[in-house]
Design a protein around this motif. Structure first.
Motif, short mmCIF file in Angstrom:
data_model
loop_
_atom_site.label_atom_id
_atom_site.label_comp_id
_atom_site.label_asym_id
_atom_site.label_seq_id
_atom_site.Cartn_x
_atom_site.Cartn_y
_atom_site.Cartn_z
N LYS A 1 0.99 -1.31 0.06
CA LYS A 1 0.03 0.08 -0.03
C LYS A 1 0.92 1.17 0.07
CE LYS A 1 -3.77 -2.02 2.58
NZ LYS A 1 -4.65 -1.67 3.70
N ILE A 2 0.38 2.47 -0.04
CA ILE A 2 1.14 3.63 -0.12
C ILE A 2 0.35 4.41 1.03
CG2 ILE A 2 1.54 3.63 -2.50
CD1 ILE A 2 -0.45 5.86 -2.74
N LYS A 3 1.50 5.40 1.39
CA LYS A 3 1.23 6.48 2.44
C LYS A 3 0.85 7.80 1.39
CE LYS A 3 3.96 4.25 5.80
NZ LYS A 3 5.36 4.47 6.67
N ALA A 4 -0.09 8.44 2.05
CA ALA A 4 -0.41 9.70 1.45
C ALA A 4 -0.47 10.92 2.42
CB ALA A 4 -1.98 9.63 0.78
N LEU A 5 -0.07 11.89 1.88
CA LEU A 5 0.15 13.36 2.30
C LEU A 5 -0.54 14.37 1.68
CD1 LEU A 5 1.74 15.15 4.68
CD2 LEU A 5 3.62 15.13 2.92
N GLU A 6 -1.63 15.07 2.49
CA GLU A 6 -2.38 16.16 1.89
C GLU A 6 -1.73 17.45 2.83
OE1 GLU A 6 -6.60 18.41 1.31
OE2 GLU A 6 -6.45 16.79 2.50
N ASP B 1 -8.69 1.07 0.60
CA ASP B 1 -8.04 -0.08 0.45
C ASP B 1 -6.59 -0.22 -0.05
OD1 ASP B 1 -9.16 0.31 -2.14
OD2 ASP B 1 -8.74 -1.85 -2.83
N LEU B 2 -6.12 1.01 -0.93
CA LEU B 2 -4.77 0.90 -1.50
C LEU B 2 -3.92 1.83 -0.46
CD1 LEU B 2 -5.61 1.41 -5.08
CD2 LEU B 2 -5.13 -0.83 -3.98
N LEU B 3 -4.24 2.32 0.60
CA LEU B 3 -3.67 3.37 1.31
C LEU B 3 -3.51 2.70 2.81
CD1 LEU B 3 -5.96 6.58 1.27
CD2 LEU B 3 -3.85 5.91 -0.12
N ASP B 4 -1.81 2.59 3.30
CA ASP B 4 -1.77 2.36 4.50
C ASP B 4 -1.77 3.31 5.52
OD1 ASP B 4 -0.32 0.69 6.18
OD2 ASP B 4 1.48 1.79 6.14
N GLU B 5 -1.46 4.59 5.07
CA GLU B 5 -1.50 5.77 6.36
C GLU B 5 -2.09 6.93 5.33
OE1 GLU B 5 1.53 4.37 9.65
OE2 GLU B 5 1.76 6.17 8.18
N LEU B 6 -2.61 7.87 6.04
CA LEU B 6 -3.06 9.16 5.40
C LEU B 6 -2.64 9.98 6.36
CD1 LEU B 6 -4.37 10.78 2.96
CD2 LEU B 6 -6.77 10.40 4.51
N VAL B 7 -1.85 11.29 5.90
CA VAL B 7 -1.31 12.24 7.10
C VAL B 7 -1.99 13.59 6.35
CG1 VAL B 7 0.51 13.54 7.96
CG2 VAL B 7 0.90 11.03 7.47
N VAL B 8 -2.82 14.34 7.09
CA VAL B 8 -3.50 15.59 6.84
C VAL B 8 -2.87 16.69 7.56
CG1 VAL B 8 -6.10 16.33 6.70
CG2 VAL B 8 -5.64 13.82 6.52
N THR B 9 -2.44 17.58 6.91
CA THR B 9 -1.84 18.80 7.74
C THR B 9 -2.47 20.13 7.36
OG1 THR B 9 -0.11 19.44 5.94
CG2 THR B 9 0.55 17.51 7.37
N ASP B 10 -2.13 21.01 8.21
CA ASP B 10 -2.57 22.50 7.92
C ASP B 10 -1.99 23.13 9.38
OD1 ASP B 10 -3.37 24.88 7.05
OD2 ASP B 10 -5.03 23.77 5.95
N LEU B 11 -2.20 24.31 9.29
CA LEU B 11 -2.00 25.30 10.38
C LEU B 11 -2.54 24.83 11.73
CD1 LEU B 11 -1.94 28.85 8.72
CD2 LEU B 11 0.18 27.31 9.10
N ALA B 12 -2.05 25.24 12.77
CA ALA B 12 -2.72 24.83 14.17
C ALA B 12 -3.96 25.22 14.25
CB ALA B 12 -1.99 25.48 15.11
N ASP B 13 -4.60 26.19 13.77
CA ASP B 13 -5.86 26.80 14.00
C ASP B 13 -7.11 26.00 13.19
OD1 ASP B 13 -5.04 27.86 11.57
OD2 ASP B 13 -5.87 30.02 12.02
#
Length: 160
Positions: free
Chosen positions: A75-80, A98-110
């Motif tokens: 699987k792959i890891k995805a980053l937004e 089903d193809l994602l191992d992990e998903l990392v979602v980012t933005d500013l603290a607020d």
């Protein structure tokens, strides 16, 4: 105003829940580009799936000679980056989870609370990862097929 996520889009068998909150900043709302890309994910899911499978194959070929465990599925890891409200990550996970191992979602603290709210509202296909003990409790009570999702702060141009 009531900012509880409401049914917003349908992907595969999943309803995607979402709400806006412009009070957190410009990323708290739904931009027309975000809506367009989310609909592209949903309406072109076969093409998206094919391209991710190609990435997995490329990644798998780089693992030649590496021993795998029986239950290892590539699987792959995805980053937004700059997610704002988490909608696109939810659409991606719902479409090709089903193809994602992990998903990392980012933005500013607020924006983090709104992104966590969106991920939690879609717990039928995403599992928010927090501290290790809470994750263990959650795993005992959750669908193991869910995509593991991390919500974290990232400020553009700053690297540790």
């Amino acid at each position: 105003t009531n900012n509880e996520p409401k049914p917003f889009l349908q992907s595969n068998q999943n309803t995607i829940y979402f709400s806006e909150n412009w009070e957190v900043g410009i990323g708290g709302g739904l931009w027309s580009t975000g809506l367009s890309l989310s609909k592209l994910f949903l309406h072109q899911s076969n093409l998206l799936r094919l391209n991710i499978q190609r990435l997995i194959l490329t990644k798998k070929n780089s693992w030649d000679g590496v021993e795998e465990s029986e239950n290892c599925k590539h699987k792959i890891k995805a980053l937004e980056l700059g997610s704002g409200n988490g909608l696109l990550s939810c659409c991606l996970a719902s479409t090709v989870g089903d193809l994602l191992d992990e998903l990392v979602v980012t933005d500013l603290a607020d924006h983090l609370d709104l992104m966590r709210q969106t991920v939690n509202a879609n717990s039928h296909f995403l599992t928010l990862q927090t501290d290790e003990k809470e994750n263990k409790d959650r795993e005992d009570n959750s669908n193991l097929e869910n995509v593991k999702c991390y919500v974290t702060e990232h400020t553009w141009g700053e690297f540790d």
